[in-house]
Scaffold this motif. Sequence first.
Motif, PDB file in Angstrom:
ATOM      1  N   PHE B 128       0.828  -1.207   0.000  1.00 16.86           N
ATOM      2  CA  PHE B 128       0.000   0.000   0.000  1.00 16.86           C
ATOM      3  C   PHE B 128       0.861   1.255   0.000  1.00 16.86           C
ATOM      4  CE2 PHE B 128      -3.751  -2.533   1.338  1.00 16.86           C
ATOM      5  CZ  PHE B 128      -4.639  -2.017   0.409  1.00 16.86           C
ATOM      6  N   ARG B 129       1.971   1.216   0.765  1.00 19.78           N
ATOM      7  CA  ARG B 129       2.851   2.384   0.821  1.00 19.78           C
ATOM      8  C   ARG B 129       3.392   2.699  -0.577  1.00 19.78           C
ATOM      9  NH1 ARG B 129       6.617   0.553   4.440  1.00 19.78           N
ATOM     10  NH2 ARG B 129       5.027   0.630   6.052  1.00 19.78           N
ATOM     11  N   LEU B 130       3.847   1.649  -1.279  1.00 18.51           N
ATOM     12  CA  LEU B 130       4.414   1.878  -2.608  1.00 18.51           C
ATOM     13  C   LEU B 130       3.338   2.291  -3.617  1.00 18.51           C
ATOM     14  CD1 LEU B 130       7.001  -1.019  -2.812  1.00 18.51           C
ATOM     15  CD2 LEU B 130       7.497   1.408  -3.079  1.00 18.51           C
ATOM     16  N   LEU B 131       2.161   1.665  -3.524  1.00 16.06           N
ATOM     17  CA  LEU B 131       1.074   2.054  -4.429  1.00 16.06           C
ATOM     18  C   LEU B 131       0.715   3.519  -4.206  1.00 16.06           C
ATOM     19  CD1 LEU B 131      -1.365  -1.010  -4.520  1.00 16.06           C
ATOM     20  CD2 LEU B 131      -0.088  -0.022  -6.422  1.00 16.06           C
ATOM     21  N   ASP B 132       0.732   3.927  -2.957  1.00 16.72           N
ATOM     22  CA  ASP B 132       0.439   5.323  -2.648  1.00 16.72           C
ATOM     23  C   ASP B 132       1.535   6.225  -3.206  1.00 16.72           C
ATOM     24  OD1 ASP B 132      -1.080   7.401  -1.398  1.00 16.72           O
ATOM     25  OD2 ASP B 132       0.525   7.533   0.091  1.00 16.72           O
ATOM     26  N   ARG B 133       2.783   5.753  -3.132  1.00 16.15           N
ATOM     27  CA  ARG B 133       3.915   6.526  -3.639  1.00 16.15           C
ATOM     28  C   ARG B 133       3.757   6.810  -5.147  1.00 16.15           C
ATOM     29  NH1 ARG B 133       6.959   8.935  -5.944  1.00 16.15           N
ATOM     30  NH2 ARG B 133       9.222   9.151  -5.894  1.00 16.15           N
ATOM     31  N   VAL B 134       3.176   5.834  -5.889  1.00 17.93           N
ATOM     32  CA  VAL B 134       2.995   6.049  -7.331  1.00 17.93           C
ATOM     33  C   VAL B 134       1.566   6.497  -7.648  1.00 17.93           C
ATOM     34  CG1 VAL B 134       4.773   4.348  -7.875  1.00 17.93           C
ATOM     35  CG2 VAL B 134       2.371   3.647  -7.866  1.00 17.93           C
ATOM     36  N   GLY B 135       0.799   6.839  -6.595  1.00 17.57           N
ATOM     37  CA  GLY B 135      -0.523   7.419  -6.801  1.00 17.57           C
ATOM     38  C   GLY B 135      -1.601   6.429  -7.189  1.00 17.57           C
ATOM     39  N   ASP B 145      -6.313  -5.330 -15.842  1.00 23.62           N
ATOM     40  CA  ASP B 145      -6.620  -4.947 -17.224  1.00 23.62           C
ATOM     41  C   ASP B 145      -7.596  -3.782 -17.301  1.00 23.62           C
ATOM     42  OD1 ASP B 145      -8.768  -6.369 -16.348  1.00 23.62           O
ATOM     43  OD2 ASP B 145      -8.647  -7.952 -17.850  1.00 23.62           O
ATOM     44  N   ALA B 146      -8.018  -3.253 -16.134  1.00 23.18           N
ATOM     45  CA  ALA B 146      -8.892  -2.081 -16.150  1.00 23.18           C
ATOM     46  C   ALA B 146      -8.087  -0.781 -16.130  1.00 23.18           C
ATOM     47  CB  ALA B 146      -9.843  -2.124 -14.951  1.00 23.18           C
ATOM     48  N   LEU B 147      -6.752  -0.894 -16.038  1.00 20.79           N
ATOM     49  CA  LEU B 147      -5.918   0.300 -15.902  1.00 20.79           C
ATOM     50  C   LEU B 147      -5.414   0.805 -17.253  1.00 20.79           C
ATOM     51  CD1 LEU B 147      -6.061  -0.565 -12.989  1.00 20.79           C
ATOM     52  CD2 LEU B 147      -3.611  -0.238 -12.785  1.00 20.79           C
ATOM     53  N   SER B 148      -5.030   2.085 -17.294  1.00 18.59           N
ATOM     54  CA  SER B 148      -4.418   2.638 -18.502  1.00 18.59           C
ATOM     55  C   SER B 148      -2.951   2.204 -18.572  1.00 18.59           C
ATOM     56  CB  SER B 148      -4.494   4.157 -18.464  1.00 18.59           C
ATOM     57  OG  SER B 148      -3.599   4.649 -17.488  1.00 18.59           O
ATOM     58  N   GLY B 149      -2.328   2.454 -19.713  1.00 20.31           N
ATOM     59  CA  GLY B 149      -0.945   2.021 -19.916  1.00 20.31           C
ATOM     60  C   GLY B 149       0.004   2.555 -18.863  1.00 20.31           C
ATOM     61  N   GLY B 150      -0.072   3.857 -18.604  1.00 22.29           N
ATOM     62  CA  GLY B 150       0.832   4.461 -17.629  1.00 22.29           C
ATOM     63  C   GLY B 150       0.604   3.905 -16.236  1.00 22.29           C
ATOM     64  N   GLN B 151      -0.683   3.689 -15.893  1.00 25.57           N
ATOM     65  CA  GLN B 151      -1.001   3.118 -14.574  1.00 25.57           C
ATOM     66  C   GLN B 151      -0.467   1.699 -14.460  1.00 25.57           C
ATOM     67  OE1 GLN B 151      -5.255   3.668 -14.732  1.00 25.57           O
ATOM     68  NE2 GLN B 151      -5.180   5.450 -13.392  1.00 25.57           N
ATOM     69  N   ARG B 152      -0.632   0.918 -15.543  1.00 26.15           N
ATOM     70  CA  ARG B 152      -0.136  -0.466 -15.503  1.00 26.15           C
ATOM     71  C   ARG B 152       1.359  -0.497 -15.301  1.00 26.15           C
ATOM     72  NH1 ARG B 152      -3.353  -4.073 -19.990  1.00 26.15           N
ATOM     73  NH2 ARG B 152      -5.217  -2.805 -19.999  1.00 26.15           N
ATOM     74  N   GLN B 153       2.065   0.419 -15.988  1.00 23.66           N
ATOM     75  CA  GLN B 153       3.515   0.387 -15.847  1.00 23.66           C
ATOM     76  C   GLN B 153       3.911   0.777 -14.429  1.00 23.66           C
ATOM     77  OE1 GLN B 153       5.869  -1.262 -16.478  1.00 23.66           O
ATOM     78  NE2 GLN B 153       6.554  -0.642 -18.506  1.00 23.66           N
ATOM     79  N   ARG B 154       3.140   1.675 -13.808  1.00 24.55           N
ATOM     80  CA  ARG B 154       3.454   2.027 -12.411  1.00 24.55           C
ATOM     81  C   ARG B 154       3.235   0.808 -11.504  1.00 24.55           C
ATOM     82  NH1 ARG B 154       0.141   7.224 -11.228  1.00 24.55           N
ATOM     83  NH2 ARG B 154      -0.752   7.039 -13.305  1.00 24.55           N
ATOM     84  N   VAL B 155       2.191   0.028 -11.788  1.00 28.87           N
ATOM     85  CA  VAL B 155       1.991  -1.212 -11.021  1.00 28.87           C
ATOM     86  C   VAL B 155       3.177  -2.152 -11.255  1.00 28.87           C
ATOM     87  CG1 VAL B 155       0.547  -3.247 -10.701  1.00 28.87           C
ATOM     88  CG2 VAL B 155      -0.509  -1.008 -11.056  1.00 28.87           C
ATOM     89  N   GLY B 156       3.630  -2.226 -12.509  1.00 28.21           N
ATOM     90  CA  GLY B 156       4.784  -3.068 -12.833  1.00 28.21           C
ATOM     91  C   GLY B 156       6.019  -2.646 -12.035  1.00 28.21           C
ATOM     92  N   ILE B 157       6.192  -1.338 -11.893  1.00 30.42           N
ATOM     93  CA  ILE B 157       7.338  -0.821 -11.139  1.00 30.42           C
ATOM     94  C   ILE B 157       7.207  -1.203  -9.660  1.00 30.42           C
ATOM     95  CG2 ILE B 157       8.446   1.298 -10.339  1.00 30.42           C
ATOM     96  CD1 ILE B 157       7.647   2.532 -13.089  1.00 30.42           C
ATOM     97  N   VAL B 158       5.991  -1.047  -9.117  1.00 29.29           N
ATOM     98  CA  VAL B 158       5.780  -1.388  -7.701  1.00 29.29           C
ATOM     99  C   VAL B 158       6.020  -2.878  -7.475  1.00 29.29           C
ATOM    100  CG1 VAL B 158       4.071  -1.524  -5.866  1.00 29.29           C
ATOM    101  CG2 VAL B 158       4.214   0.535  -7.262  1.00 29.29           C
ATOM    102  N   ARG B 159       5.548  -3.712  -8.421  1.00 32.89           N
ATOM    103  CA  ARG B 159       5.781  -5.155  -8.291  1.00 32.89           C
ATOM    104  C   ARG B 159       7.277  -5.441  -8.202  1.00 32.89           C
ATOM    105  NH1 ARG B 159       3.755  -8.891 -13.097  1.00 32.89           N
ATOM    106  NH2 ARG B 159       5.147  -7.529 -14.245  1.00 32.89           N
ATOM    107  N   ALA B 160       8.060  -4.775  -9.048  1.00 32.46           N
ATOM    108  CA  ALA B 160       9.509  -5.004  -9.027  1.00 32.46           C
ATOM    109  C   ALA B 160      10.112  -4.542  -7.701  1.00 32.46           C
ATOM    110  CB  ALA B 160      10.170  -4.282 -10.199  1.00 32.46           C
ATOM    111  N   LEU B 161       9.625  -3.386  -7.186  1.00 36.20           N
ATOM    112  CA  LEU B 161      10.186  -2.864  -5.940  1.00 36.20           C
ATOM    113  C   LEU B 161       9.824  -3.732  -4.740  1.00 36.20           C
ATOM    114  CD1 LEU B 161       9.653   0.966  -6.395  1.00 36.20           C
ATOM    115  CD2 LEU B 161      11.766  -0.339  -6.645  1.00 36.20           C
ATOM    116  N   MET B 162       8.658  -4.400  -4.814  1.00 37.09           N
ATOM    117  CA  MET B 162       8.230  -5.270  -3.718  1.00 37.09           C
ATOM    118  C   MET B 162       9.240  -6.383  -3.458  1.00 37.09           C
ATOM    119  SD  MET B 162       5.524  -4.442  -2.124  1.00 37.09           S
ATOM    120  CE  MET B 162       4.969  -5.948  -1.325  1.00 37.09           C
TER     121      MET B 162
END
Lengths: 280, 267
Positions: B128-135, B145-162
């Motif tokens: 949650f902290r990281l998701l909040d960090r990327v908004g 699959d409900a997210l836009s491209g930029g949002q998906r990539q931010r999720v991808g980044i958070v997954r990597a940071l986890m």
Amino acid sequence: MSATGLPAATGGAFDPAAAARGWRPPPLIATPWLRYAVYLGALAYALLAFSSIEVNWTRAAEGVERAGRFLGGFFPPDFITKGDDILAGLLESLTMTVVSTGIGIILSIPVALGASRNLAPLPVYLACRGLIAISRTFQEIIIAIVFVAMVGFGPLAGTLTLAFATIGFMAKLIAEDIEDIQASQAEAVRATGASWFQLLAWGVLPQVRPRLIGLSAYRLDINFRESAVLGLVGAGGIGDTLNTSFDRYEFDTAAAVLIVIIVIVLACEYASGFIRRKVQ
Amino acid sequence: MLLTIEGLTKRYPTGDLALDKVDLQVPAGQVMALIGPSGAGKSTLIRCVNRLVEPSAGRVMLDGVALTTLGSGALRRARRRMGMIFQEYALVERLTVMENVLSGRLGYVGFWASWFRRFPRRDIEEAFRLLDRVGLAHMADKRADALSGGQRQRVGIVRALMQDPKLLLVDEPTASLDPKTSRQIMRLIVELCAERGLAAIINIHDVALAQQFARRIVGLRAGRIVFDGPAEDLRAEGLTAIYGEEDWSQTIRRAEEEEEAATESAA
């Protein structure tokens, strides 16, 4: 060369209107002589075939009359006299259906994994594909005859038959779905340090789950219909009840059994269709 | 040195030589851009580091551990220290955002715990902290699959940071994004690397973006490193060495103008 870097057009020599008049949709068979040979051959075959049919119209008329009497015996359907037998057969069929579908699906999952070229090494793949091929080659009736010979008359033979057929059906279709998954999603799961089973649970299962559920519902539907047929070779279920009533010329009871089968098949079909729409 | 690559070679079964004795060193905390034409071996190089692709020869050392000789269990543990970010995001589309983020912890939890989604409370907190960090904290229960491209990539980044990585392997993070979103994503990656002291290898097609966000640029051509230096040293000669003959004046000017524009808007 034109400014766009594309080859120059032919210029004034080309007439689009004339080209449009001359254009025809491409024929199914490109070579003209082959095309006409195929058409003529098909026509000749149809003429010869029709001329060789011998219809004995008097016998056909008699047949219609007999069919009328036969169907008349169906009315009114009698649910009462053999009601206990019908109910017992029905419950047996439903039990066979549910148990065999459950066992079949559970066993089909490892086979499907083994039959997916993107997950399994070649020897495992070939073994699983072979098992699927065997299961799918033989019609349920033939498998049922073998199982009846092995374990005797009754619902056990029917259950084993349906479970075996379910493995081939489910494993083949699920394996194809697994081979069609987006490799990038699975790769991303692998990159996190996930184990092989975690890869299956997180990278593969979410991608094939809708189809797994939809096919399971569809197979439940198929297995009920098959269970009605398997009784004819002594493998238990409502087919046994139907067979017995025909043997005893109790056509009114047979009609009742048929109506029960139709109602349940319709209900199964509707339910499985509903489930499949929901999970898509 | 965080990452040391020595003589890394990859020949695919088809006979294509994707990497030809590549030597590369990446110190801790350095963000490095890897550029080069399509088929130069960029994707193969980062996939040989975490062995999604098995190298044919050579050695890869991460923090003193030789990755190239690890057995499967040790390799999985080593992969936890290398977060990967993908071109088409590679989120598991039918899972929720939170499940995708938590999948970054798969290397740390057992199978049944992960099957029942029973992750430690602090992992979920961190998610949650990281998701909040990327908004994206409010999107946690949306399907990916409900997210836009930029949002998906931010999720991808958070997954990597986890994964709590030391190194990010980033494969064309902006290839399917518009120019503005591309810059936001690159800025986010660079900022997060600075915050957490992570090194990153970023494969990228866009030379201007590479120069804008990475301090070091490595150019790959036909499986060999043909350029390695600070971003500002990449000039027409360097680009010709990497990509071949072409008029580069516009490309370089564009990069410089964008940098000026960025400093002006920051001031």
